[in-house]
Design an enzyme around this catalytic site. Structure first.
Site, PDB file in Angstrom:
ATOM      1  N   HIS A   1       0.797  -1.366  -0.017  1.00 55.11           N
ATOM      2  CA  HIS A   1      -0.035   0.035   0.157  1.00 55.11           C
ATOM      3  C   HIS A   1       0.843   1.162   0.177  1.00 55.11           C
ATOM      4  O   HIS A   1       0.246   2.566   0.112  1.00 55.11           O
ATOM      5  CB  HIS A   1      -0.787   0.166   1.110  1.00 55.11           C
ATOM      6  CG  HIS A   1       0.031   0.288   2.567  1.00 55.11           C
ATOM      7  ND1 HIS A   1       0.454  -0.910   3.331  1.00 55.11           N
ATOM      8  CD2 HIS A   1      -0.137   1.505   3.113  1.00 55.11           C
ATOM      9  CE1 HIS A   1       1.125   0.048   4.418  1.00 55.11           C
ATOM     10  NE2 HIS A   1       0.787   0.949   4.148  1.00 55.11           N
TER      11      HIS A   1
HETATM   12  C1  UD1 Z   1      -1.884   5.290   6.010  1.00 61.23           C
HETATM   13  C2  UD1 Z   1      -0.715   5.740   6.858  1.00 61.23           C
HETATM   14  C3  UD1 Z   1       0.356   4.565   6.539  1.00 61.23           C
HETATM   15  C4  UD1 Z   1      -0.229   3.300   7.070  1.00 61.23           C
HETATM   16  C5  UD1 Z   1      -1.299   3.136   6.308  1.00 61.23           C
HETATM   17  C6  UD1 Z   1      -2.067   1.752   6.777  1.00 61.23           C
HETATM   18  C7  UD1 Z   1      -0.111   8.154   6.767  1.00 61.23           C
HETATM   19  C8  UD1 Z   1       0.816   9.107   6.126  1.00 61.23           C
HETATM   20  N1  UD1 Z   1      -0.148   7.056   6.236  1.00 61.23           N
HETATM   21  O1  UD1 Z   1      -1.786   5.197   4.583  1.00 61.23           O
HETATM   22  O2  UD1 Z   1       1.725   4.954   7.322  1.00 61.23           O
HETATM   23  O3  UD1 Z   1       0.770   2.370   6.826  1.00 61.23           O
HETATM   24  O4  UD1 Z   1      -2.426   4.159   6.757  1.00 61.23           O
HETATM   25  O5  UD1 Z   1      -3.246   1.358   6.238  1.00 61.23           O
HETATM   26  O6  UD1 Z   1      -0.842   8.439   7.808  1.00 61.23           O
HETATM   27  N2  UD1 Z   1      -9.235   4.455   2.403  1.00 61.23           N
HETATM   28  C9  UD1 Z   1     -10.574   3.960   2.462  1.00 61.23           C
HETATM   29  N3  UD1 Z   1     -11.016   3.678   3.561  1.00 61.23           N
HETATM   30  C10 UD1 Z   1     -10.299   3.796   4.826  1.00 61.23           C
HETATM   31  C11 UD1 Z   1      -9.213   4.269   4.791  1.00 61.23           C
HETATM   32  C12 UD1 Z   1      -8.536   4.661   3.627  1.00 61.23           C
HETATM   33  O7  UD1 Z   1     -11.089   3.919   1.736  1.00 61.23           O
HETATM   34  O8  UD1 Z   1     -10.716   3.058   5.937  1.00 61.23           O
HETATM   35  C13 UD1 Z   1      -8.738   5.382   1.371  1.00 61.23           C
HETATM   36  C14 UD1 Z   1      -8.432   6.794   1.461  1.00 61.23           C
HETATM   37  O9  UD1 Z   1      -9.693   7.694   1.223  1.00 61.23           O
HETATM   38  C15 UD1 Z   1      -7.250   7.246   0.412  1.00 61.23           C
HETATM   39  C16 UD1 Z   1      -6.587   5.826   0.543  1.00 61.23           C
HETATM   40  O10 UD1 Z   1      -7.343   4.804   0.953  1.00 61.23           O
HETATM   41  O11 UD1 Z   1      -8.095   7.255  -1.012  1.00 61.23           O
HETATM   42  C17 UD1 Z   1      -5.300   6.201   1.287  1.00 61.23           C
HETATM   43  O12 UD1 Z   1      -5.879   6.226   2.638  1.00 61.23           O
HETATM   44  P1  UD1 Z   1      -4.759   7.083   3.691  1.00 61.23           P
HETATM   45  O13 UD1 Z   1      -5.207   7.160   5.163  1.00 61.23           O
HETATM   46  O14 UD1 Z   1      -4.803   8.566   3.183  1.00 61.23           O
HETATM   47  O15 UD1 Z   1      -3.326   6.709   3.790  1.00 61.23           O
HETATM   48  P2  UD1 Z   1      -2.744   4.801   3.488  1.00 61.23           P
HETATM   49  O16 UD1 Z   1      -2.347   4.749   2.451  1.00 61.23           O
HETATM   50  O17 UD1 Z   1      -3.923   4.252   4.264  1.00 61.23           O
END
Ligand code: UD1
Length: 365
Positions: free
Chosen positions: A208
């Site tokens: 991820h």
């Molecule tokens: C975040 C953390 C990362 C951690 C990871 C674990 C930061 C900078 N990054 O990255 O360190 O390893 O979480 O998962 O804080 N999304 C969903 N549903 C959710 C959560 C996220 O659909 O429950 C989508 C978001 O809308 C976004 C993408 O997934 O489009 C990424 O989510 P985001 O929380 O921004 O960062 P991660 O890549 O999950």
């Protein structure tokens, strides 16, 4: 009056770090512990299910920030948590964990309101400032009053950055407390069988990191690598929302689904996931926590990254950094038994939360 302690829960990797500490503190009469969920992760399988697995209560405060750019997330978390501290409940101590955006955001709020703040998992450094997590680690450690580290390399990093010795305490790795707390439940899951998998005859994949999955060319190379290696060893791939979005947007999702030995699943909760990991032949990942869990469980971990903030998993554990074009060779190495067994690093013993509870009690005395 019991002292108020706030624990910040934000994103999936945080939950297994706060759970043991919550359980160690919630039965103490000298403190009142509250969980603040910032809402950075919000899907049921990225949040609520994991809370339930870890026997955590509903969060005492939910900030509901959701997704967004880094600045949006940090800004929204800071505003919402500041409001709690100023208008609802000012804690005597804030504990932030890990390295996600909410960690750095809440630490800043507390520091500016002169609330004592502790960082659990302090001192980890990848040396790679292109990783958002590295910025969060640097910012958080710079402003925290107490730096609780998992390993000697973390102590060294903090000392080299000039943090005074008295702030740094090695407490061990709290993730192992979660594993031990839930080990019966993990064993009872028998997750491999649910996917038609047999112990030791499959690998688990998670990917991820933006550096791996946001670049379509690299994503294609990695996916082709998984497809090719699934012909040698069945692979079960728990696809993170970020990764799935990118696979769909770049037209790779349907193709990924068409391979018999490559099983794509949604992210699963903590106990089923650890059940899958525990019986796997190998893990292919870019996660931080999984590098540690595989070291603890003595399972080969192929980390698709150029660097790691957890070098002890390489020097003492079962982890190797793997370039995309080395993946196949490394899978072969595992399959022929050419992989080192690790040892459990010192203080990765399931007792970190007890040590921290005693430290906090002492602080309040
Ligand atoms: C975040 C953390 C990362 C951690 C990871 C674990 C930061 C900078 N990054 O990255 O360190 O390893 O979480 O998962 O804080 N999304 C969903 N549903 C959710 C959560 C996220 O659909 O429950 C989508 C978001 O809308 C976004 C993408 O997934 O489009 C990424 O989510 P985001 O929380 O921004 O960062 P991660 O890549 O999950």
């Amino acid at each position: 009056m019991p002292k108020n302690i706030h624990l910040i829960a934000a994103a999936r990797p945080n939950f297994m770090k706060i759970a043991p500490l919550y359980h160690a503190l919630s039965n103490q009469d000298w403190c009142k512990v509250s969980i603040i969920h910032t809402g950075q992760h919000y899907d049921a399988n990225m949040s609520d299910d994991i809370f339930a697995d870890l026997m955590l209560p509903e969060p005492h405060f939910h900030l509901g920030v959701g997704g967004g750019t880094h600045a949006q997330q940090v800004g929204k978390v800071m505003m919402a948590y500041e409001d709690i501290c100023m208008n609802v409940e000012r804690p005597d101590l804030l504990v932030v964990v890990g390295d996600v955006n909410s960690t750095a955001a809440c630490a800043q709020v507390a520091a500016k309101l002169h609330i004592k703040v502790a960082h659990l998992e302090a001192g980890l450094r990848s040396g790679d400032r292109l990783m958002p997590e590295e910025i969060n680690r640097l910012v958080t450690d710079a402003i925290c009053d107490y730096l609780w580290t998992p390993s000697p390399d973390a102590d060294e990093n903090l000392k080299n950055e000039g943090h005074p010795d008295e702030r740094i305490v090695r407490v061990g790795n709290i993730m192992m407390d979660s594993y031990e707390l839930l080990s019966d439940k993990i064993d009872a899951e028998n997750a491999p069988a649910k996917y038609g998998l047999t112990e030791g005859e499959y690998g688990v994949v998670t990917l991820h990191r933006p550096s791996n999955v946001d670049n379509p060319e690299l994503l294609k190379i990695l996916m082709d690598g998984l497809i090719a290696n699934s012909k040698k060893l069945k692979l079960i791939f728990a696809v993170h929302p970020r990764t799935k979005n990118n696979l769909v947007e770049n037209g790779m999702w349907d193709q990924m689904q068409s391979h018999e030995n490559l099983i794509l699943i949604e992210p699963v909760s903590y106990a089923p996931f650890m059940s899958l990991v525990k019986s796997a032949k190998l893990i292919i990942t870019d996660s931080g926590g999984i590098q540690e869990e595989t070291t603890y469980l003595d399972i080969p971990c192929l980390t698709l990254r150029d660097n790691t903030e957890r070098p002890i998993t390489i020097s003492e554990g079962t982890n190797r950094l793997v370039k995309p074009n080395e993946l196949s060779k490394c899978v072969d190495d595992v399959l022929v038994g050419n992989w080192t067994h690790g040892t459990k690093p010192e203080l990765w013993d399931g007792k970190t939360s007890e040590r921290i509870r005693d430290i906090i009690k002492e602080l309040f005395n």
